[in-house]
Design a protein around this motif. Sequence first.
Motif, mmCIF file in Angstrom:
data_model
loop_
_atom_site.group_PDB
_atom_site.id
_atom_site.type_symbol
_atom_site.label_atom_id
_atom_site.label_comp_id
_atom_site.label_asym_id
_atom_site.label_seq_id
_atom_site.Cartn_x
_atom_site.Cartn_y
_atom_site.Cartn_z
ATOM 1 N N GLU A 85 0.831 -1.201 0.000
ATOM 2 C CA GLU A 85 0.000 0.000 0.000
ATOM 3 C C GLU A 85 0.868 1.255 0.000
ATOM 4 O OE1 GLU A 85 -0.405 -2.604 1.878
ATOM 5 O OE2 GLU A 85 -2.516 -3.226 1.937
ATOM 6 N N ASP A 86 1.934 1.235 0.828
ATOM 7 C CA ASP A 86 2.854 2.376 0.864
ATOM 8 C C ASP A 86 3.512 2.598 -0.494
ATOM 9 O OD1 ASP A 86 2.379 2.704 3.601
ATOM 10 O OD2 ASP A 86 4.067 1.430 4.173
ATOM 11 N N PHE A 87 3.900 1.488 -1.134
ATOM 12 C CA PHE A 87 4.547 1.579 -2.443
ATOM 13 C C PHE A 87 3.635 2.280 -3.451
ATOM 14 C CE2 PHE A 87 4.660 -0.266 -6.714
ATOM 15 C CZ PHE A 87 5.948 0.065 -7.119
ATOM 16 N N TYR A 88 2.386 1.871 -3.527
ATOM 17 C CA TYR A 88 1.466 2.459 -4.506
ATOM 18 C C TYR A 88 1.136 3.913 -4.170
ATOM 19 C CZ TYR A 88 0.725 -1.812 -7.145
ATOM 20 O OH TYR A 88 0.911 -2.901 -7.956
ATOM 21 N N GLU A 89 1.033 4.206 -2.887
ATOM 22 C CA GLU A 89 0.784 5.595 -2.501
ATOM 23 C C GLU A 89 1.985 6.467 -2.873
ATOM 24 O OE1 GLU A 89 -1.724 7.133 -1.503
ATOM 25 O OE2 GLU A 89 -3.092 5.830 -0.400
ATOM 26 N N ARG A 90 3.190 5.945 -2.654
ATOM 27 C CA ARG A 90 4.405 6.712 -2.946
ATOM 28 C C ARG A 90 4.582 6.927 -4.440
ATOM 29 N NH1 ARG A 90 9.546 4.698 -3.868
ATOM 30 N NH2 ARG A 90 9.008 2.635 -3.056
ATOM 31 N N LYS A 91 4.326 5.888 -5.241
ATOM 32 C CA LYS A 91 4.579 5.963 -6.679
ATOM 33 C C LYS A 91 3.407 6.577 -7.460
ATOM 34 C CE LYS A 91 8.626 3.819 -7.356
ATOM 35 N NZ LYS A 91 9.769 4.446 -8.077
ATOM 36 N N PHE A 92 2.179 6.204 -7.067
ATOM 37 C CA PHE A 92 1.034 6.521 -7.924
ATOM 38 C C PHE A 92 -0.099 7.257 -7.214
ATOM 39 C CE2 PHE A 92 2.842 2.360 -9.159
ATOM 40 C CZ PHE A 92 3.447 2.754 -10.353
ATOM 41 N N GLU A 93 -0.038 7.323 -5.877
ATOM 42 C CA GLU A 93 -1.086 7.968 -5.085
ATOM 43 C C GLU A 93 -2.441 7.274 -5.249
ATOM 44 O OE1 GLU A 93 -1.074 12.115 -5.994
ATOM 45 O OE2 GLU A 93 0.887 12.454 -5.083
ATOM 46 N N TRP A 94 -2.419 5.964 -5.416
ATOM 47 C CA TRP A 94 -3.638 5.157 -5.442
ATOM 48 C C TRP A 94 -3.283 3.732 -5.011
ATOM 49 C CZ3 TRP A 94 -4.137 0.900 -8.763
ATOM 50 C CH2 TRP A 94 -3.163 0.790 -9.759
ATOM 51 N N ILE A 95 -4.293 2.953 -4.651
ATOM 52 C CA ILE A 95 -4.088 1.585 -4.182
ATOM 53 C C ILE A 95 -4.974 0.649 -5.002
ATOM 54 C CG2 ILE A 95 -4.301 -0.002 -2.227
ATOM 55 C CD1 ILE A 95 -3.823 2.351 -0.375
ATOM 56 N N PRO A 96 -4.411 -0.413 -5.586
ATOM 57 C CA PRO A 96 -5.218 -1.348 -6.389
ATOM 58 C C PRO A 96 -6.290 -2.045 -5.559
ATOM 59 C CG PRO A 96 -2.854 -1.679 -6.762
ATOM 60 C CD PRO A 96 -2.983 -0.768 -5.588
ATOM 61 N N ASP A 97 -7.387 -2.391 -6.199
ATOM 62 C CA ASP A 97 -8.475 -3.080 -5.517
ATOM 63 C C ASP A 97 -8.032 -4.420 -4.956
ATOM 64 O OD1 ASP A 97 -10.232 -1.042 -5.988
ATOM 65 O OD2 ASP A 97 -11.092 -1.949 -7.792
ATOM 66 N N ARG B 175 -7.000 -4.183 -1.447
ATOM 67 C CA ARG B 175 -8.129 -3.984 -0.536
ATOM 68 C C ARG B 175 -8.914 -5.273 -0.311
ATOM 69 N NH1 ARG B 175 -8.506 0.926 -3.781
ATOM 70 N NH2 ARG B 175 -7.968 2.728 -2.507
ATOM 71 N N LYS B 176 -8.855 -6.175 -1.287
ATOM 72 C CA LYS B 176 -9.587 -7.429 -1.175
ATOM 73 C C LYS B 176 -8.781 -8.514 -0.468
ATOM 74 C CE LYS B 176 -12.281 -6.581 -5.372
ATOM 75 N NZ LYS B 176 -12.509 -6.988 -6.785
ATOM 76 N N ASP B 177 -7.535 -8.167 -0.069
ATOM 77 C CA ASP B 177 -6.714 -9.101 0.696
ATOM 78 C C ASP B 177 -6.455 -10.401 -0.068
ATOM 79 O OD1 ASP B 177 -5.204 -9.853 2.919
ATOM 80 O OD2 ASP B 177 -6.878 -10.953 3.796
ATOM 81 N N ILE B 178 -6.097 -10.265 -1.343
ATOM 82 C CA ILE B 178 -5.736 -11.436 -2.132
ATOM 83 C C ILE B 178 -4.301 -11.270 -2.604
ATOM 84 C CG2 ILE B 178 -8.104 -11.864 -2.882
ATOM 85 C CD1 ILE B 178 -7.462 -10.509 -5.504
ATOM 86 N N GLY B 179 -3.759 -12.336 -3.190
ATOM 87 C CA GLY B 179 -2.395 -12.268 -3.673
ATOM 88 C C GLY B 179 -2.230 -11.168 -4.710
ATOM 89 N N HIS B 180 -1.066 -10.530 -4.702
ATOM 90 C CA HIS B 180 -0.862 -9.388 -5.587
ATOM 91 C C HIS B 180 0.409 -9.555 -6.406
ATOM 92 C CE1 HIS B 180 -1.228 -5.287 -7.051
ATOM 93 N NE2 HIS B 180 0.064 -5.151 -6.822
ATOM 94 N N PHE B 181 0.328 -9.145 -7.677
ATOM 95 C CA PHE B 181 1.478 -9.105 -8.574
ATOM 96 C C PHE B 181 1.311 -7.916 -9.512
ATOM 97 C CE2 PHE B 181 3.518 -9.755 -12.619
ATOM 98 C CZ PHE B 181 4.768 -10.267 -12.282
ATOM 99 N N ASN B 182 2.443 -7.264 -9.832
ATOM 100 C CA ASN B 182 2.414 -6.229 -10.860
ATOM 101 C C ASN B 182 3.809 -6.080 -11.436
ATOM 102 O OD1 ASN B 182 1.281 -4.292 -12.535
ATOM 103 N ND2 ASN B 182 0.331 -3.167 -10.849
ATOM 104 N N VAL B 183 3.883 -5.529 -12.636
ATOM 105 C CA VAL B 183 5.164 -5.360 -13.318
ATOM 106 C C VAL B 183 5.197 -3.977 -13.955
ATOM 107 C CG1 VAL B 183 4.287 -6.503 -15.404
ATOM 108 C CG2 VAL B 183 6.764 -6.358 -15.016
ATOM 109 N N PHE B 184 6.385 -3.336 -13.956
ATOM 110 C CA PHE B 184 6.514 -1.952 -14.388
ATOM 111 C C PHE B 184 7.782 -1.754 -15.206
ATOM 112 C CE2 PHE B 184 4.509 -2.101 -10.227
ATOM 113 C CZ PHE B 184 3.372 -1.329 -10.382
ATOM 114 N N GLN B 185 7.757 -0.749 -16.059
ATOM 115 C CA GLN B 185 8.965 -0.236 -16.679
ATOM 116 C C GLN B 185 9.667 0.670 -15.669
ATOM 117 O OE1 GLN B 185 10.309 -0.803 -19.630
ATOM 118 N NE2 GLN B 185 8.692 -1.701 -20.899
#
Length: 299
Positions: free
Chosen positions: A8-20, A23-33
Amino acid sequence: MEQAETLEDFYERKFEWIPDSLRKDIGHFNVFQLDPYVGKNAKPVPYRRRDYHKITFLRGNGRVHYADKIVEVQKQALVFSNPLIPYKWENTQEVQGGMFCIFNQHFFQNYTNLNQYSVFQPTGIHIFELTDNQADFVVSIFQKMLQEINSEYIYKYDVLKTQVMELLHFAMKSQTSTQLDKVKVNSSQRISALFLELLERQFPIEEIQQAIPYRSASEYAEQLNIHVNHLNRAVKEVTDKTTSQWISERILQEAKNLLRHTSWTIAQIADSLGFQEPTHFNNFFKKYSAQTPSRFRSA
């Protein structure tokens, strides 16, 4: 040192939003340039732990502060970060670009235990200098990740897991890995790694008659042949969480999995998770999730 950065901190720091998905407390993965976050757009990365895993490919010169070591990246490297070891990047303006992916252990639930692989262990090698051919291979995997995560394929996260594992095994088989990253692992890091490995080994619960053998910090300390106070100090020092927090969070995660994905009764789930009475399980679940098991299951 700052507290461990969460997803959550990572997304707030980078994008100022948090993926759903968070919030649903499930496994998370993402990839970026990496390109938008280097050069004049680079932001300082503080020396701290993250409570998620990260795999980074970068091109250009850079300096990584990893535990008590400083590693110079001369040209290009593949870097594995884990929740047990703090790190930061330096000289990010000299990094020309790259890619990275982030994920939590929950993403690999029922698939594999990340802690068993050396690139995610305190004693393992975490930074790999790459030849041009190796870099091209790594880039091709990241590009496949970017393509896959943007696809509509219903099983795309299964594919992404295999691509993460391909990077992991490529690194461990690599013969050109740098030896500069042999971290001096102290006893607290070793104890914490052993505790987390033992904790994860209790799961998943797959049969009704199965039950976790260890529920308390003292039981884990006994298995590790150390005093419980020693275990508690080590885990708190390395992870910023108490032993009891780790145990409770992992039991809660498994409880949610069983409530969501099985037809077992709440009494059966309570028993498999080591609760002597269903009421004890109800109280535990409500304390840590702010709702009863029944309400969670019906939501």
